[in-house]
Design an enzyme around this catalytic site. Structure first.
Site, PDB file in Angstrom:
ATOM      1  N   GLY B  17      -5.328   3.802   9.341  1.00 55.16           N
ATOM      2  CA  GLY B  17      -4.382   4.527   8.517  1.00 55.16           C
ATOM      3  C   GLY B  17      -5.042   5.587   7.651  1.00 55.16           C
ATOM      4  O   GLY B  17      -5.897   5.286   6.821  1.00 55.16           O
ATOM      5  N   GLY B  19      -3.684   7.403   5.227  1.00 58.50           N
ATOM      6  CA  GLY B  19      -2.885   7.698   4.039  1.00 58.50           C
ATOM      7  C   GLY B  19      -3.769   7.818   2.810  1.00 58.50           C
ATOM      8  O   GLY B  19      -4.993   7.986   2.912  1.00 58.50           O
ATOM      9  N   PHE B  20      -3.154   7.695   1.635  1.00 61.42           N
ATOM     10  CA  PHE B  20      -3.903   7.865   0.386  1.00 61.42           C
ATOM     11  C   PHE B  20      -5.058   6.872   0.274  1.00 61.42           C
ATOM     12  O   PHE B  20      -6.128   7.211  -0.197  1.00 61.42           O
ATOM     13  CB  PHE B  20      -2.962   7.703  -0.812  1.00 61.42           C
ATOM     14  CG  PHE B  20      -2.070   8.882  -1.038  1.00 61.42           C
ATOM     15  CD1 PHE B  20      -2.607  10.094  -1.430  1.00 61.42           C
ATOM     16  CD2 PHE B  20      -0.706   8.793  -0.852  1.00 61.42           C
ATOM     17  CE1 PHE B  20      -1.790  11.200  -1.647  1.00 61.42           C
ATOM     18  CE2 PHE B  20       0.120   9.889  -1.062  1.00 61.42           C
ATOM     19  CZ  PHE B  20      -0.414  11.092  -1.456  1.00 61.42           C
ATOM     20  N   GLY B  21      -4.842   5.620   0.698  1.00 68.21           N
ATOM     21  CA  GLY B  21      -5.898   4.613   0.602  1.00 68.21           C
ATOM     22  C   GLY B  21      -6.999   4.841   1.616  1.00 68.21           C
ATOM     23  O   GLY B  21      -8.186   4.907   1.271  1.00 68.21           O
ATOM     24  N   VAL B  85      -2.833   0.965  16.652  1.00 72.93           N
ATOM     25  CA  VAL B  85      -3.495  -0.341  16.685  1.00 72.93           C
ATOM     26  C   VAL B  85      -2.432  -1.412  16.900  1.00 72.93           C
ATOM     27  O   VAL B  85      -1.486  -1.527  16.117  1.00 72.93           O
ATOM     28  CB  VAL B  85      -4.279  -0.596  15.392  1.00 72.93           C
ATOM     29  CG1 VAL B  85      -4.939  -1.971  15.442  1.00 72.93           C
ATOM     30  CG2 VAL B  85      -5.329   0.485  15.193  1.00 72.93           C
ATOM     31  N   GLU B 176      14.631  12.507  -6.536  1.00 72.28           N
ATOM     32  CA  GLU B 176      14.140  13.847  -6.233  1.00 72.28           C
ATOM     33  C   GLU B 176      14.900  14.468  -5.068  1.00 72.28           C
ATOM     34  O   GLU B 176      15.252  15.658  -5.087  1.00 72.28           O
ATOM     35  CB  GLU B 176      12.634  13.795  -5.973  1.00 72.28           C
ATOM     36  CG  GLU B 176      11.894  13.388  -7.247  1.00 72.28           C
ATOM     37  CD  GLU B 176      10.385  13.291  -7.119  1.00 72.28           C
ATOM     38  OE1 GLU B 176       9.705  13.480  -8.139  1.00 72.28           O
ATOM     39  OE2 GLU B 176       9.889  12.999  -6.023  1.00 72.28           O
ATOM     40  N   ALA B 323       0.826   5.938  -4.783  1.00 67.54           N
ATOM     41  CA  ALA B 323      -0.421   6.510  -4.297  1.00 67.54           C
ATOM     42  C   ALA B 323      -1.641   6.116  -5.143  1.00 67.54           C
ATOM     43  O   ALA B 323      -2.689   5.773  -4.581  1.00 67.54           O
ATOM     44  CB  ALA B 323      -0.292   8.027  -4.207  1.00 67.54           C
TER      45      ALA B 323
END
Lengths: 434, 434
Positions: B17, B19-21, B85, B176, B323
């Site tokens: 992944g 993403g942010f991590g 995966v 938003e 995040a």
């Protein structure tokens, strides 16, 4: 008939197609005593000359696509509908469309051209065309997907198919596209994919004639070929493509190249709704018109741009399929319609040829303006300036300028995204005739 | 096992992944004596906090999506593969993927969350999620398609379904998104579609709790609700959605709204490959970890970000799915891995809460930073600055800034393009569980 579209006090001009020709007609009829209705399958105008930059990741799609409603939001006599026009009923002056029947007083067919696969179903199915934004985005995805997939292949022979990119057609589109793919090979490949070497990737440009850019001057053709070779593009001239099955492209001379990616810019053909007399459809599936853009044998029906063939003694094959012809015909036709409405005599169309140009890679271009011909770095600046100024919308010009500037300085165009993964269609994507 | 991925001299850290991590782990392991392999289904990192601006046409997709290869092109110990995966074999320390078997020494599950439809198949099929760029672009297309289609309906009742936009879920995303759709209604609708009146279009925000932004301060919730109402959003609180068949959304209180467009931001759930003991999967389909991000009961397998639940006595429900948690866990985990490799004692994760914020329309935002809470115009500037600086890539920051500036000055965000026409999927798009 759908009453929604029939209650009008001024004569209604219906324009099919929001390309270069269609939008010029609509603009030139602003504040005139007509109703303007523009129909298009898409909600945006596409700046086709820069599609290849979307396909190769230099520009984002919104920079070269402009919403038609936004373009005409200050024009009060303008109506827009997303519609697919299926047929023309000239007797009743109505159109059959997927959103109902639409009546017209004057009809302008500005439907442009689609990719011509010259009747080869295998090629139509497996090669990729580039005539709209969606197709350009698909090419971007597929180039990236194939480079990614190549990393999974340990067999060199098998891997090469993923890294051979074949562009068919040596007109401006093919020249610009193959040059831009070569730039990816030269400046991006080994940085983004450290597992690969520059030599692993090959870019081919295949042309059936003895030279590329056959419609430009001999100097332009020669220099463009030289520039492409300097970029590492393998230019194959006098080569006829006989087939492509998705894995191997075959040529009339018996040669073949293993490749997953064939980009087809070898020809276009007019596209238009049913209701046109087949006797006036000429070479390239274009509609024959008189010198006032009137479709031969039809009343109040006109055709302009790539779909039209204004055949005269001086121009036995009509005008070239380029944006300035469509734009000039659009403005001309709007004026003639106004003349007709006010009882003035109409005029004949006269094309002013502003010249031709093509860019090759990041520093080179070829330009023909009448007898003035130049190539190289200055030509490239001219090409950039003309294209930047031709874009619709302040935002698009600014964003495009920034993308170009950053790309030029960093050798690193940034939009290498696969958002919609490309898969070959299960059936042929467009009707194949000719 | 695919030998291509198994011949390594340093321990291999495999991250699932981007993403942010995931990207923080990979970055923090630069120049360390490990091999880093990042796997993702997409070739880009997505800046999810601004997805709603792509969905509503303020930003182009490439501004918030950054190619992962480009992000790491200067990191020598980094390898990237597009891969799905499928399973984790912890005994043999290998992953089963759609590109073959991949071995790991340390595995980091950073697979994030997907949309949670809470088991309702009808909603899953008919409502639109917004967790990736493709889904955001689909929302943009579908909003525009429905406004276009509304013009074809003469029956007021029938027309209203195309012009009612229902956002479900009053968290930051829903707030938003509904605010941005209201801005389209307030500033764009009647200019682009002169046939329509502002009153023809309705924007609803539906929340099951008694207030929106329930995770922020009471002041933030109250002000956000006020700002939304000022924009014309109809905020429905304490309302449970019971079903949506594509035409009518139904609520537990018996009310219903005719609408073609339901945008679903009411919940997320972790997504991860098979091979995780179901006993450690907790609420929200998240994987329980210890305080070092280690998956409970597994050796050398870690989970971070939205997919992880680090449950402690102080945090019985784990960290919030935002995040900064993922980013901090990513950097923390990389350090712990280095500590493990050098035989040093590992540490426990400690979350530093930087606060929360949400923006509402073009001039308003709410910000909570610890005990400091403010709302309004200044908060909106803070929101903009933080998000602009958080974007990856100089080009993206510049282009986003220009888009925001032009949009702010002209009230006219420009990217109202339908490039890929959206059609409802024929089947449910994601596995639906709870």
């Amino acid at each position: 008939m759908n009453t929604q579209y029939s209650n009008h006090k001024f004569p209604r001009v219906v324009i099919i197609g929001g390309g270069f020709g269609g939008i010029e007609v609509a603009k030139a009829l602003k504040n005139k005593e007509v109703e303007v209705m523009l129909l298009d399958r898409n909600n945006h105008h596409t700046f086709q000359p820069l599609l290849y930059q979307v396909a190769t990741g230099t520009l984002d799609a919104p920079s070269i696509a402009f919403p038609l409603r936004k373009m005409f939001r200050k024009q009060e006599n303008f109506t827009f509908r997303i519609a697919d026009v299926l047929g023309i009923d000239a007797t009743n002056k109505t159109l059959d469309t997927d959103i109902g029947s639409i009546s017209y007083d004057y009809l302008i067919i500005a439907t442009g051209a689609t990719t011509n696969f010259f009747g080869n179903q295998d090629i139509a199915h497996n090669a990729m065309p580039m005539k709209n934004v969606k197709e350009a985005v698909s090419i971007r995805s597929f180039i990236l997907q194939n480079i990614e997939d190549s990393l999974l292949k340990t067999d060199t022979e098998e891997r090469s198919a993923y890294l051979n990119f074949v562009v068919v057609g040596g007109g401006p589109t093919g020249v610009e596209l193959s040059g831009a793919i070569a730039e990816i090979r030269n400046h991006i490949l080994t940085k983004d994919y450290p597992e690969l070497k520059k030599e692993d990737m090959n870019v081919y440009l295949v042309e059936g004639l003895p030279k590329i850019l056959a419609n430009l001057s001999p100097q332009a053709s020669e220099k463009a070929e030289l520039y492409l070779k300097e970029l590492g593009v393998k230019v194959l001239l006098n080569v006829q493509v006989t087939g492509y099955d998705g894995d191997i492209i075959t040529f009339a001379d018996g040669n073949r190249i293993k490749t997953k990616t064939v980009l087809w810019s070898a020809g276009v053909m007019g596209q238009f709704p049913s209701g046109i007399n087949p006797d006036i459809v000429v070479r390239g599936n274009r509609i024959r018109t008189d010198e006032e853009c009137r479709v031969i044998g039809m009343k109040d029906v006109f055709a302009i741009g790539d779909v039209a063939a204004m055949i005269t003694d001086e121009l036995p094959r009509g005008h070239p399929g380029v944006a300035p012809v469509a734009q000039q015909q659009g403005r001309f036709l709007a004026k003639n319609i106004i003349r007709m409405l006010s009882g003035q005599p109409t005029e004949k169309f006269n094309y002013f040829d502003k010249g031709s140009m093509a860019t090759i890679g990041r520093n080179k271009a070829v330009v023909d303006i009448g007898k003035i011909r130049f190539q190289g770095f200055f030509a490239w600046w001219v090409w950039m300036f003309v294209h930047l100024m031709s874009l619709v919308g302040f935002r698009n010009r600014v964003v495009t300028f920034i993308n170009w500037a950053i790309n030029y300085l960093t050798f690193n165009a940034g939009i290498r995204l696969i958002i919609h993964k490309y898969r070959r269609p299960e059936r042929v994507r467009e009707p194949v005739n000719e």
